[in-house]
Design a protein around this motif. Structure first.
Motif, PDB file in Angstrom:
ATOM      1  N   MET A 204       0.811  -1.213   0.000  1.00 35.33           N
ATOM      2  CA  MET A 204       0.000   0.000   0.000  1.00 35.33           C
ATOM      3  C   MET A 204       0.847   1.266   0.000  1.00 35.33           C
ATOM      4  O   MET A 204       0.435   2.293  -0.538  1.00 35.33           O
ATOM      5  N   ILE A 205       2.039   1.217   0.588  1.00 32.53           N
ATOM      6  CA  ILE A 205       2.831   2.430   0.810  1.00 32.53           C
ATOM      7  C   ILE A 205       3.179   3.151  -0.493  1.00 32.53           C
ATOM      8  O   ILE A 205       2.870   4.341  -0.637  1.00 32.53           O
ATOM      9  N   PRO A 206       3.849   2.493  -1.467  1.00 37.23           N
ATOM     10  CA  PRO A 206       4.156   3.220  -2.704  1.00 37.23           C
ATOM     11  C   PRO A 206       2.904   3.644  -3.450  1.00 37.23           C
ATOM     12  O   PRO A 206       2.883   4.708  -4.084  1.00 37.23           O
ATOM     13  N   GLY A 207       1.840   2.854  -3.381  1.00 35.44           N
ATOM     14  CA  GLY A 207       0.607   3.212  -4.064  1.00 35.44           C
ATOM     15  C   GLY A 207      -0.032   4.462  -3.478  1.00 35.44           C
ATOM     16  O   GLY A 207      -0.580   5.305  -4.195  1.00 35.44           O
ATOM     17  N   ILE A 208       0.014   4.579  -2.171  1.00 36.82           N
ATOM     18  CA  ILE A 208      -0.560   5.742  -1.500  1.00 36.82           C
ATOM     19  C   ILE A 208       0.129   7.022  -1.962  1.00 36.82           C
ATOM     20  O   ILE A 208      -0.517   8.012  -2.337  1.00 36.82           O
ATOM     21  N   PHE A 209       1.438   7.021  -1.963  1.00 35.57           N
ATOM     22  CA  PHE A 209       2.165   8.242  -2.317  1.00 35.57           C
ATOM     23  C   PHE A 209       2.126   8.513  -3.819  1.00 35.57           C
ATOM     24  O   PHE A 209       2.196   9.670  -4.247  1.00 35.57           O
TER      25      PHE A 209
END
Length: 460
Positions: free
Chosen positions: A354-359
């Motif tokens: 989720m982390i890279p997708g969020i940013f």
């Protein structure tokens, strides 16, 4: 600006620094990038794998420490808690070390540092050694937990966004599997009536091999730099702390249970060290193997959705554990604990994806496109990963301290499991409220504009 497709090819295996790296360019990725990235992933996994083994070696060393060592169950839970704490804290500087030294160079250094806690433990683990000495040497083992953060930061830079879930899941899963491997080795040694020094002696040459292979086959990426502005932006961004909270529930559970499972079996169910060792490796093994699956499912269906349903499963498994603990049903307890391990591993993959997708979505919401959006996403996700990994690992500290208090107060782990169930419920609510509820929101234009990126990064 030179077009990515005309960028110089990465150096050969003997090279050290890659001057230009653009994995988002499909031509570059297919012709040269993918091969180099996968090679670095392989040797990054090896080093991280051994790092996890050294970090969690005290989860099995305490099984060797019988009455002659003079340690109470509370002493052992405190020892493993402090080892976990150091492993969590060092993840922050390890994240920044990649940009300072280079991914390849830091992998060599961090692998070599593992010799310190391994040799120190080899020297002191014997009856008559004071608890404070064990505690000090155990703290040294915590540096093995830092390898995860530097490895994930390094691999995050090598792969394109569309491949990050798979790559980060495989990298983390391969590292996590160091936990059951050292437990399996310990099982064999205990079964052969060997001592803890045999276990430690086996790992010393493997540490050296990991460092040498990193030197021979890995690369540094020139344009991976520490960005203090990105670090400050990541700290200020609410999503960094939300994901840290969710990662406590997944990775914190995995590492905390990895340290505690054997002790719970011996203290609550009266299992011998050998009997405990026969089953303690199963949960971490399955949880490690399924982590890439969690990342792949997140790639396909959306990290938030997989994470949400995963917390439902973790809550159910924990409720079963509470019942089994109260009924003193060893069989049901063991099965439910293994299921909880599997779900924690699955959630590890989905939450970290989720982390890279969020940013990336935040970049699109700001009006950025193409490489500019990708660069923004890499910048913020790379800066946040170390912090999220560190805070997440603190969950392992909480789990061991909760078990310690539960055994002191009630003589069993039931009280701790009740607390864990409440925490998983909170994680479910946060995941739904922040990453899924807004995607369905309707109303004002500003709310709708915010809802679109929320839905987007829930489905990357």
């Amino acid at each position: 600006m030179t077009a990515p497709s005309t960028a110089p090819a990465p150096p050969s295996r003997g090279g050290r620094w890659i001057q230009q790296w653009d994995p988002e360019d499909e031509t570059f990725w297919k012709e040269t990038g993918e091969k180099v990235a996968k090679r670095n992933l392989l040797f990054s996994v090896l080093s991280e794998h051994i790092g996890f083994s050294i970090w969690t070696m005290w989860s099995v060393l305490v099984l060797f420490m019988g009455p002659e060592y003079g340690l109470t169950p509370a002493d052992k839970f405190l020892l493993t808690s402090m080892v976990t704490l150091v492993g969590a804290v060092v993840r922050v500087p390890y994240t920044f070390a990649v940009a300072i030294f280079g991914g390849r160079n830091w992998t060599i250094i961090s692998a070599g540092l593992l010799l310190i806690p391994t040799v120190a433990a080899f020297a002191v683990i014997k009856p008559g050694t004071s608890f404070n000495t064990f505690l000090l040497v155990g703290l040294l083992a915590g540096i093995g937990g830092g390898n995860f953060a530097s490895s994930m930061t390094n691999i995050n830079a090598f792969f394109p966004l569309r491949k990050k879930g798979w790559a980060l899941g495989l990298n983390a899963g391969g590292g996590n599997i160091g936990v059951p491997v050292i437990q399996l080795v310990a099982l064999a040694i205990i079964g052969a009536s060997g001592g803890p020094r045999v276990l430690l002696g086996i790992y010393i040459p493997f540490i050296v091999v990991a460092a040498v292979l990193a030197a021979l086959f890995m690369n540094n990426i020139e344009n991976v730099k520490n960005d203090t502005g990105a670090a400050k932006d990541a700290v200020k961004d609410g999503h960094t702390w939300i994901m840290s909270f969710l990662y406590i529930g997944t990775f914190g559970s995995f590492i905390g249970y990895s340290f505690a499972f054997g002790q719970v079996l011996t203290n609550q169910f009266g299992r011998t060290p050998l009997e405990a060792a026969y089953v303690t490796f199963i949960g971490p093994l399955l949880g490690s193997l399924i982590r890439p699956v969690g990342g792949a499912l997140a790639d396909k269906y959306g990290g938030a959705k997989i994470t949400l349903y995963n917390y439902v499963g973790m809550g159910v498994a924990t409720a079963v554990l509470i019942a089994a603990s109260m009924q003193k049903s060893l069989g049901l307890f063991t099965v439910a604990f293994v299921v909880l391990f599997v779900l924690s591993g699955l959630g590890n993959g989905s939450t970290f994806k989720m982390i890279p997708g969020i940013f990336q979505t935040k970049a699109l919401a700001k009006g950025l496109e193409g490489e500019a959006a990708a660069a923004y996403g890499r910048r913020l996700s790379g800066a946040s990963m170390g912090l999220i990994g560190a805070v997440g690992a603190l969950g392992g500290v909480g789990i061991n301290l909760a078990f310690r208090q539960s055994f002191l107060s009630y003589g069993s782990g039931t009280g701790a499991f009740v607390a864990f169930l409440a925490f998983y419920a909170a994680c479910f609510v946060v995941t739904w409220a922040v990453y899924l509820r807004r995607s369905a929101a309707k109303g004002q234009a500003t709310t709708a504009s915010e809802a679109k990126p929320q839905l987007s990064y829930a489905e990357v």
